[in-house]
Design a protein around this motif. Structure first.
Motif, short mmCIF file in Angstrom:
data_model
loop_
_atom_site.label_atom_id
_atom_site.label_comp_id
_atom_site.label_asym_id
_atom_site.label_seq_id
_atom_site.Cartn_x
_atom_site.Cartn_y
_atom_site.Cartn_z
N ASP A 293 0.88 -1.28 0.00
CA ASP A 293 0.00 0.07 -0.27
C ASP A 293 0.88 1.29 0.06
O ASP A 293 0.64 2.46 -0.50
CB ASP A 293 -0.94 -0.06 1.24
CG ASP A 293 -2.01 -0.97 0.86
OD1 ASP A 293 -2.42 -1.40 -0.11
OD2 ASP A 293 -2.62 -1.38 1.79
N SER B 230 -7.60 3.40 -10.00
CA SER B 230 -7.21 2.87 -11.21
C SER B 230 -7.52 3.75 -12.35
O SER B 230 -8.02 4.75 -12.39
CB SER B 230 -7.87 1.50 -11.33
OG SER B 230 -9.23 1.66 -11.82
N PRO C 163 -2.56 2.63 -11.43
CA PRO C 163 -2.66 1.19 -11.89
C PRO C 163 -3.61 0.86 -13.05
O PRO C 163 -4.64 1.45 -13.01
CB PRO C 163 -2.65 0.43 -10.81
CG PRO C 163 -3.46 1.23 -9.74
CD PRO C 163 -3.07 2.64 -10.01
N TYR D 141 -7.92 0.12 -4.66
CA TYR D 141 -7.24 -0.07 -6.00
C TYR D 141 -8.24 0.19 -7.24
O TYR D 141 -7.79 0.64 -8.32
CB TYR D 141 -6.64 -1.62 -6.13
CG TYR D 141 -5.65 -1.98 -4.90
CD1 TYR D 141 -5.00 -1.08 -4.50
CD2 TYR D 141 -5.81 -3.42 -4.43
CE1 TYR D 141 -3.99 -1.40 -3.48
CE2 TYR D 141 -4.85 -3.76 -3.44
CZ TYR D 141 -3.98 -2.75 -2.87
OH TYR D 141 -3.25 -2.90 -2.14
N ALA E 257 -5.61 -8.43 -3.29
CA ALA E 257 -6.05 -7.63 -2.34
C ALA E 257 -6.26 -8.37 -0.94
O ALA E 257 -6.59 -9.37 -0.78
CB ALA E 257 -7.25 -6.90 -2.61
N VAL F 281 1.85 1.69 -3.66
CA VAL F 281 0.89 2.23 -4.36
C VAL F 281 0.78 3.50 -4.04
O VAL F 281 0.54 4.58 -5.30
CB VAL F 281 -0.35 1.32 -4.24
CG1 VAL F 281 -1.69 1.85 -5.10
CG2 VAL F 281 -0.11 -0.18 -4.66
N SER G 211 -9.04 -2.46 0.56
CA SER G 211 -7.66 -2.45 -0.18
C SER G 211 -8.35 -2.63 -1.67
O SER G 211 -7.96 -1.82 -2.66
CB SER G 211 -6.71 -3.37 0.25
OG SER G 211 -6.26 -3.00 1.41
N LEU H 174 -3.47 -6.35 -8.62
CA LEU H 174 -3.76 -5.82 -7.28
C LEU H 174 -5.05 -6.37 -7.05
O LEU H 174 -5.33 -6.53 -5.61
CB LEU H 174 -3.57 -4.23 -7.77
CG LEU H 174 -2.17 -3.49 -7.72
CD1 LEU H 174 -2.63 -2.18 -8.06
CD2 LEU H 174 -1.48 -3.83 -6.19
N LEU I 296 -3.13 -3.74 -12.68
CA LEU I 296 -4.38 -3.60 -11.74
C LEU I 296 -5.15 -4.92 -11.48
O LEU I 296 -5.57 -5.18 -10.46
CB LEU I 296 -5.38 -2.63 -12.61
CG LEU I 296 -6.96 -2.56 -11.98
CD1 LEU I 296 -6.68 -2.02 -10.73
CD2 LEU I 296 -7.81 -1.71 -12.97
#
Length: 989
Positions: free
Chosen positions: A583, A621, A596, A617, A608, A586, A613, A604, A601
């Motif tokens: 994290d 994104s 991402p 993401y 996750a 990111v 989280s 991720l 992506l």
């Protein structure tokens, strides 16, 4: 025009017979096919795929015969151009509602940057007469008037349409090509098929009839199989038929008129040693390009046969030609050189099905072409494109024995120079230090090709950095050269160079040190750099969670696993800043304005660590707001989705969508089901079994759920949400459905629940699997090997639960009756009583296994008579009789499913197939890290279930059955499972 009018009665008779055959064929052969109108015409499933012509132009190829029949994209969609013949035929089929018109090759295979500018609109018809244009006119003008629902069959409209389509110029052209009106009618019958498989069966039927009636009747024109190959999606069964037919086209050999087993060669000696092709090299190249394209997607095993046939075709086209001038011969050799090297590159592109396991097949296919180039007179040179193709395959191939020994001798410090651990190591020399990929790169340089950016990146992954220091030889799929600057002058600090350096490390600290070195050079932040570093952090966490820090014979670079830091402090690499968490990395990436997207992506989302989280993401994104909205929200009524939202949803990349579905499934709520309370089935507990697909409340919104329940780690409607999204998705993409099938059948209850509740859930999970497979059949989505393994495990658990707790199955039937009213028209899924459930389940499993591995069927009997079919010849060009070789783990799951109900006949039948496919199974075993172990478990399970009856079966195993099993296993060289193996196998039971 009078001639056409005179032929009208004969023409109608032919069409009536064709329509009658069509109706009979459809009612007997394809009872469960979906309506063609349901096939998506705006699919973007393979947005990363590009047409061979586009990639070839990037490599500087000048030949023009790889024509896929598309116009070059223009800068404005308002430009109108005349369609090419293939485009005109596709448009005619599409406008009349036929499924084979939905090939979408023009829009889907161009790069995203090109498609974004819009394609020119085609209007009118091509000026020059051609067979595809004539067929398209017939389908557009005449065929609708011959429909059973048309009122114009006896009117003047039909005669007018016939005279217009078959005007004098068109009839003269047909005659000059050796065809007539009846042939066009027959071609239309093929093109009106509801799917490619039906089209190929009809094609073989017509070819067989032509061969029986008269040998001088022209064969079906090549544009018909080429058009079928234009389809965006072909299943493996249809592709196999196309491959067999294509081999006949390339070889010039006619299809057999009849089948006489006594005349079938056992050693392939009657197969002609040399081809006598009837097509030119340009048409053959187009055929090969499309065959490779589909082979990579559905059947990589066919790549070797395609390469062999192509090499023999080019050799035959030279020997069969008359003497030509020196200048013409040189020009032909230049064309062949370009074709060979282009085919080498196409064979290097990653397969969609098990890409790493398909690498040995790609290597063998490339070697076939290289041998043909070396045996040619004069020797055909390998171009830069060809060398890169060979390097790409070697990078994806697993390490050789010498390379493994070299990897084991690498020092734990960085750079990983060779370290002599034993006295004998000093005598090993440098064998393996330079991998096969490095050797090809060296040969490439010796041939006069200077190294550019692509070669430097390959060198780093192959084990050597640009400064001459060693790296970790890493198994990887190389990107296409056009993704990098392909010039003599390039930046050594290009982001892809640093991405490859981060990937070719063993530990998080090594990767982090490389990441910091990139930053210390004041280079601009790049999303690819962050993605490579994040990948190391993610897979390190996965490695720890799976408890595989010490993976035995698995070496760094063999997979995605990230290894622990060295035990000795002097070997640990120094970094001024400790590695961050995922994290934190990111957030640092977001602070630079980078978002991402793509595969990063997807990684991720599917990895996750929490619901919050994963949602974070998604929101940060690179997806558009419309895409994020429709992914996180399910409307009560699907009609409420706007057109723009729907188009945005369909444009989400397949791998990102599948990863999001896996994320939803992973964090769906675990809800108990109290058997004593008589609970009913609800959408949050068993979403595949409820009668309705709608919630009685407001719309389902993941964003609102996380906002209103910040401390809740699960999403109660997660599974239902995932199912509804996947059903809305028009793209036939198997992995998303596989994630749903896995989630619906997994153990969702903890240890605090009673054994009866757990047993009831297992039985209901099997019913959910049946329902999911029904949805997949409706959408023409293949179950695949992973899906088959999942249902085998689910069935074995359900049977075990029903046996351990009698009455559980009956209770599940009662709950099903309450949850979903019985539909008398629905397919019987055996949910009346336990015995019916067993019979239906066994039928489903065996059916799915046959569909997975067996290509032959009654509908393809004509194709199986071919000299190229695997059952009739052992020639190198024989198409395999095994469609897909399952892994040992899949076979083990199938054995447990059959053994759980005491199906001795099923086990022996499976064992017979394993003996026949022993060579393929050995190859599959070698490609899996635990292949040998799982194969022994599979054989042991067969012995265990043949000797020990399940609780519901009191029969004594027959000595004849055991002897037959022993003979079958011993015949292939496998060892009969020992008593110690049986005892060890039965311990967990």
């Amino acid at each position: 025009m009078e001639n056409v009018a005179k032929q009208t009665n004969l023409h109608r008779a032919i069409l009536h017979d064709a329509r009658g055959n069509s109706r009979s064929f459809q009612s007997t052969t394809f009872p469960n096919e979906t309506d063609p109108s349901t096939i998506d015409t705006k699919s973007s499933s393979y947005v990363n795929e590009n047409p061979p012509s586009a990639s070839t132009k990037t490599q500087g190829s000048t030949y023009k015969h790889i024509s896929e029949g598309e116009n070059k994209p223009s800068n404005s969609a308002s430009i109108r151009v005349k369609p090419k013949p293939a485009e005109y035929l596709s448009k005619a089929l599409r406008n009349t509602g036929h499924a084979l018109g939905n090939d979408q090759l023009t829009t889907s295979d161009w790069p995203q940057s090109v498609r974004g500018r819009g394609n020119p609109r085609t209007v009118g018809r091509p000026k020059k007469p051609s067979l595809p244009v004539l067929l398209g006119e017939y389908i557009r003008e005449v065929d609708p008037l011959l429909s059973p629902t048309s009122d114009n069959l006896t009117g003047n409209k039909l005669d007018t349409a016939l005279n217009e389509v078959f005007r004098e110029k068109s009839r003269d052209y047909l005659t000059s090509r050796g065809y007539d009106v009846a042939d066009v009618t027959a071609w239309a019958w093929i093109m009106k098929s509801r799917n490619p498989h039906e089209a190929m069966v009809r094609l073989f039927l017509l070819e067989s009839d032509n061969t029986k009636s008269a040998m001088n009747i022209p064969r079906i024109p090549t544009f018909i199989p080429l058009h079928i190959l234009r389809q965006q999606h072909l299943d493996a069964h249809s592709f196999r038929l196309l491959l067999i037919y294509s081999l006949h086209i390339m070889s010039g050999q006619p299809l057999p008129a009849g089948f006489n087993p006594a005349k079938v060669p056992e050693d392939g000696s009657e197969l002609p040693k040399e081809f006598h092709p009837r097509i030119d090299s340009g048409t053959c190249m187009t055929l090969v390009v499309r065959l490779i394209r589909h082979a990579r997607r559905v059947w990589p095993q066919a790549l070797l046969i395609i390469a062999r046939a192509f090499a023999r075709f080019l050799a035959a086209s030279k020997t069969g030609e008359t003497k030509v001038s020196i200048l013409a011969a040189r020009n032909q050799d230049r064309i062949k050189t370009t074709q060979f090297n282009t085919c080498l590159w196409l064979l290097s592109l990653p397969a969609k099905v098990a890409p790493y396991r398909s690498t040995p097949i790609q290597q063998q296919a490339q070697f076939e072409l290289l041998r043909a180039m070396a045996s040619h007179t004069p020797v055909l040179p390998v171009s830069r494109q060809g060398y890169r193709a060979v390097v790409a395959v070697q990078l994806a191939h697993k390490k050789t024995v010498e390379e493994r020994q070299s990897a084991e001798l690498k020092a734990p410090s960085w750079p990983p120079w060779k370290e002599e651990k034993l006295g004998i190591d000093s005598q090993r020399g440098n064998d393996g230090m330079y991998s096969r990929a490095m050797q090809v790169l060296s040969q490439m340089k010796d041939a006069g090709y200077s190294h550019r950016l692509w070669e430097d990146i390959s060198s780093i992954l192959a084990g050597w950095d640009t400064d001459g220091s060693p790296t970790v030889q890493t198994r990887a799929m190389m990107r296409r050269p056009r993704a990098f600057p392909d010039t003599h002058k390039y930046d050594l600090d290009h982001q892809e160079v640093w991405v490859s350096r981060i990937r070719s490390t063993r530990t998080v600290r090594e990767a982090w040190a490389c990441f910091l070195s990139y930053q210390d050079r004041d280079l601009p932040p790049k999303a690819a750099i962050y993605a490579a570093m994040a990948e190391k952090l993610i897979y390190r966490r996965i490695t720890i969670q799976n408890g595989i820090d010490y993976m035995g014979h698995t070496l760094p670079g063999d997979g995605r696993e990230v290894y622990p830091e060295p035990d000795s402090a002097r070997d640990i690499i120094y970094v001024p800043i400790e590695p961050p968490t995922l994290d934190e990395l990111v957030n640092q990436m977001l602070s630079h304005g980078l978002r991402p997207s793509g595969r990063f992506l997807g990684l991720l989302l599917q990895s996750a660590s929490s619901l919050h989280s994963g949602l974070h993401y998604l929101q940060c994104s690179g997806l558009t707001k419309s895409q994020i909205f429709i992914l996180s929200t399910i409307q009560v009524n699907s009609n409420k989705y706007s057109t723009l939202d729907t188009e945005a949803f369909q444009a989400v990349p397949d791998h990102v969508f599948a990863s999001y579905i896996k994320f939803l499934c992973a964090y769906s709520d675990v809800v108990s089901l109290d058997i004593n309370r008589g609970d009913i089935l609800t959408a949050d507990r068993f979403p595949a079994l409820v009668a309705t697909t709608r919630w009685t409340g407001p719309k389902t919104d993941l964003l609102s759920h996380v906002k209103n329940h910040p401390g809740h780690g699960h999403y109660s409607r997660g599974l239902w949400h995932a199912i509804q999204l996947t059903k809305l998705r028009r793209v036939p993409y198997t992995p998303a459905w596989t994630h749903i099938l896995s989630a619906l059948t997994r153990e969702r209850l903890g240890d605090n629940h009673g054994p009866q509740s757990r047993s009831l859930q297992r039985v209901l999970s099997w019913h959910q699997a049946l329902k999911t497979m029904s949805w997949m059949r409706q959408r023409d989505i293949e179950l695949g090997e992973e899906g088959f393994r999942i249902i085998c495990v689910a069935f074995a658990r359900a049977i075990d639960a029903a046996i351990r707790h009698p009455g559980t199955a009956d209770h599940s039937f009662e709950l099903l009756d309450k949850a979903q009213p019985r539909d008398l028209n629905a397919e019987d899924e055996g949910d009346d009583h336990f015995e019916a459930l067993l019979r239906h389940a066994l039928h489903v499993l065996k059916d799915q296994f046959d569909h997975l591995v067996l290509p032959a069927s009654k509908s393809s009997a004509h194709a199986e008579r071919s000299v190229f079919a695997g059952g009739t010849s052992n020639s190198p060009l024989s198409v395999p009789s095994v469609l897909h070789t399952p892994s040992p783990a899949t076979l083990h799951a199938f054995v447990r499913a059959l053994g759980s109900v005491g199906d001795d006949d099923g086990l022996l039948h499976l064992l017979h197939w394993m003996v026949q496919s022993a060579d393929q199974l050995r190859e599959a075993t070698e490609e899996h890290s635990n292949g040998h172990k799982m194969m022994r478990r599979t054989l042991t399970a067969i012995r265990v279930f043949l000797e020990r009856r399940p609780q519901m079966d009191t029969r004594v195993p027959s000595d004849l059955v055991m002897q037959e099993a022993y003979d079958l296993i011993s015949r292939t060289g496998w060892d009969w499972p020992s008593d110690a193996e049986v005892k060890h196998y039965c311990q967990p039971l």
